[in-house]
Design an enzyme around this catalytic site. Structure first.
Site, short mmCIF file in Angstrom:
data_model
loop_
_atom_site.label_atom_id
_atom_site.label_comp_id
_atom_site.label_asym_id
_atom_site.label_seq_id
_atom_site.Cartn_x
_atom_site.Cartn_y
_atom_site.Cartn_z
N ASN A 10 0.70 -1.30 0.19
CA ASN A 10 -0.13 -0.31 0.05
C ASN A 10 0.95 1.30 -0.40
OD1 ASN A 10 -1.45 2.44 0.71
ND2 ASN A 10 -2.35 1.53 3.11
N TRP A 11 0.50 2.27 -1.29
CA TRP A 11 1.87 2.56 -1.30
C TRP A 11 0.98 4.22 -0.37
CZ3 TRP A 11 3.64 2.91 -7.32
CH2 TRP A 11 4.74 1.70 -7.51
N LYS A 12 -0.38 4.25 -0.48
CA LYS A 12 -0.39 5.16 0.50
C LYS A 12 -0.60 6.49 0.10
CE LYS A 12 0.36 3.47 5.04
NZ LYS A 12 0.40 3.52 6.38
N HIS A 96 -9.87 0.71 5.30
CA HIS A 96 -8.05 1.18 5.76
C HIS A 96 -8.43 1.64 7.29
CE1 HIS A 96 -3.98 2.03 6.56
NE2 HIS A 96 -3.67 1.49 5.84
N GLU A 98 -6.53 4.62 8.55
CA GLU A 98 -6.72 5.64 7.94
C GLU A 98 -7.76 6.50 7.47
OE1 GLU A 98 -2.76 5.22 6.20
OE2 GLU A 98 -1.86 4.81 7.54
N GLU A 168 -5.07 -5.43 10.50
CA GLU A 168 -4.20 -4.45 10.82
C GLU A 168 -5.15 -3.15 12.07
OE1 GLU A 168 -2.03 -3.21 6.62
OE2 GLU A 168 -4.00 -1.58 7.29
N GLY A 174 2.49 1.52 11.36
CA GLY A 174 3.55 3.09 10.80
C GLY A 174 4.13 3.06 12.28
N SER A 214 3.71 -2.92 10.84
CA SER A 214 4.91 -2.79 10.45
C SER A 214 5.65 -4.21 9.58
CB SER A 214 5.92 -2.59 11.91
OG SER A 214 4.95 -0.94 12.03
N GLY A 235 3.03 -1.59 4.37
CA GLY A 235 3.25 0.25 3.94
C GLY A 235 4.33 0.66 3.79
N GLY A 236 4.67 1.04 4.70
CA GLY A 236 5.76 1.91 5.09
C GLY A 236 7.42 1.28 3.66
C1 PEP Z 1 -0.58 -0.29 5.72
O1 PEP Z 1 -1.07 1.04 5.86
O2 PEP Z 1 -1.54 -0.61 5.83
C2 PEP Z 1 0.16 -0.26 6.98
C3 PEP Z 1 0.23 -2.14 7.21
O3 PEP Z 1 1.60 0.46 7.36
P1 PEP Z 1 2.95 0.13 8.29
O4 PEP Z 1 3.07 -1.48 7.57
O5 PEP Z 1 3.74 1.05 7.44
O6 PEP Z 1 2.59 0.07 9.56
#
Ligand code: PEP
Length: 251
Positions: A10-12, A96, A98, A168, A174, A214, A235-236
Site C-alpha cells: 500500500n503506497w498510501k 483502511h 487511515e 491491521e 507505521g 510494520s 505500508g512503509g
Molecule cells: C498499512 O498502511 O496498511 C500498513 C500496514 O503500514 P505499515 O506497514 O507502514 O505499518
C-alpha cells in the site's frame, strides 16, 4: 488448508507518476518467477494507469486504495469501480484505518464500498483492526466482530469467496511496533472462526487473511509461518524496492 499467499504493498499518498513508474519497474523485475504467490501494488489513484502498464506482462496486479459504490454522477472527489478497472486495477483496499480515523469512514460507508467493489468485480481487501486503547481495554475481539459484521452486511457467500481480509492493528501501523506472531495468529484464528459462523466453514477455510502493521524484511518470515496468516499488507516497507522485494520473496 493451503491458501495461496498474497503480498500487497500500500503506497498510501506517496509517489508521483514518474516515481511510481520506477518503483513498479523494480518490483516487476524481482517478482519474475514467483509462481506460488500473488503480489499486488496499490499506488495512489493518479499512478494506477502507469503502474498497470508497467506490470501488464507480469504476475503482479494493481489495486486502488479506495472506491465509490456508485457507477457515476455527482460525487466530487470519488472514483467509480469502472474507472478503476479502465485504469488497470483489479482489486481495491477498503476500510483502511487511515480512512476510518482521518476521514471518518464508518462501518456503514465501508459496507457500501464493499458492495460497490464486488458488484463490479474488483477484489476487495477489507481492512479491520483495533486501536491501542481498544486493545488495552480488552475490546479487541468485540471491535473486530463489529467491523466484520457491519462491513460484511449483505455480502453473499459467492462474493465472500472473492474477498480478502486484512487484520491491521492500528497501533502497529507505521509505528515500527509489530504485533507478535502469537498476537497476530490469535486474532487471525478468531477472524476465521467468525467467518465460519457468518458464512460457511469452507469459505472460512479458503478466505485469505493478511496481516498488516510494520511488516518488514526481518519479520515477514515468522509472520508468514503462522497457520492463519496468509499474507501481508505492507505500508512503509513497500515504498522501498529492496525491502518489498525481500518481503515478496519471503521463505
Ligand atoms: C498499512 O498502511 O496498511 C500498513 C500496514 O503500514 P505499515 O506497514 O507502514 O505499518
Amino acid at each position: 488448508m493451503k491458501r495461496r499467499p498474497l503480498l500487497a504493498g500500500n503506497w498510501k499518498m506517496h509517489k508521483t507518476v514518474l516515481e511510481a513508474y520506477s518503483l513498479a519497474t523494480e518490483i516487476e523485475k524481482c517478482s519474475a518467477g514467483l509462481e506460488d504467490r500473488d503480489v499486488i501494488l496499490a499506488p495512489p489513484f493518479t499512478a494506477i494507469h502507469e503502474v498497470a502498464k508497467v506490470l501488464k506482462d507480469s504476475c503482479v496486479e494493481v489495486a486502488a486504495q479506495n472506491v465509490c459504490w456508485e457507477e457515476q454522477g455527482a460525487f466530487t472527489g470519488e472514483i467509480s469501480p469502472e474507472m478503476l478497472k479502465s485504469a488497470g486495477a483489479t482489486a481495491v483496499i477498503i476500510g483502511h484505518s487511515e480512512r476510518r480515523q482521518i476521514f471518518h469512514e464508518d462501518n456503514e460507508i465501508i459496507n457500501k464500498r464493499m458492495k460497490g467493489a464486488l458488484k463490479f468485480d474488483l477484489m476487495p481487501i477489507f481492512c479491520i483492526g483495533e486501536t491501542l486503547e481498544e486493545r488495552e481495554s480488552d475490546k479487541t475481539f468485540e471491535v473486530l466482530e463489529e467491523q466484520l459484521r457491519k462491513g460484511l452486511t449483505g455480502i453473499r457467500s459467492l462474493e465472500m469467496k472473492k474477498t480478502v481480509l486484512a487484520y491491521e492493528p492500528v497501533w502497529a501501523i507505521g509505528t515500527g511496533k509489530t504485533a507478535t506472531k502469537e498476537q497476530a495468529q490469535e486474532v487471525h484464528a478468531f477472524i476465521r472462526k467468525l467467518i465460519a459462523e457468518m458464512f460457511e466453514k469452507d469459505i472460512a477455510d479458503s478466505v485469505r487473511i493478511l496481516y498488516g502493521g510494520s511488516v518488514k524484511p526481518d519479520n515477514v518470515d515468522e509472520l508468514m509461518a503462522q497457520p492463519d496468516i496468509d499474507g501481508a499488507l505492507v505500508g512503509g516497507a513497500a515504498l522501498d524496492a529492496e525491502s518489498f522485494c525481500r518481503i515478496i520473496n519471503f521463505i
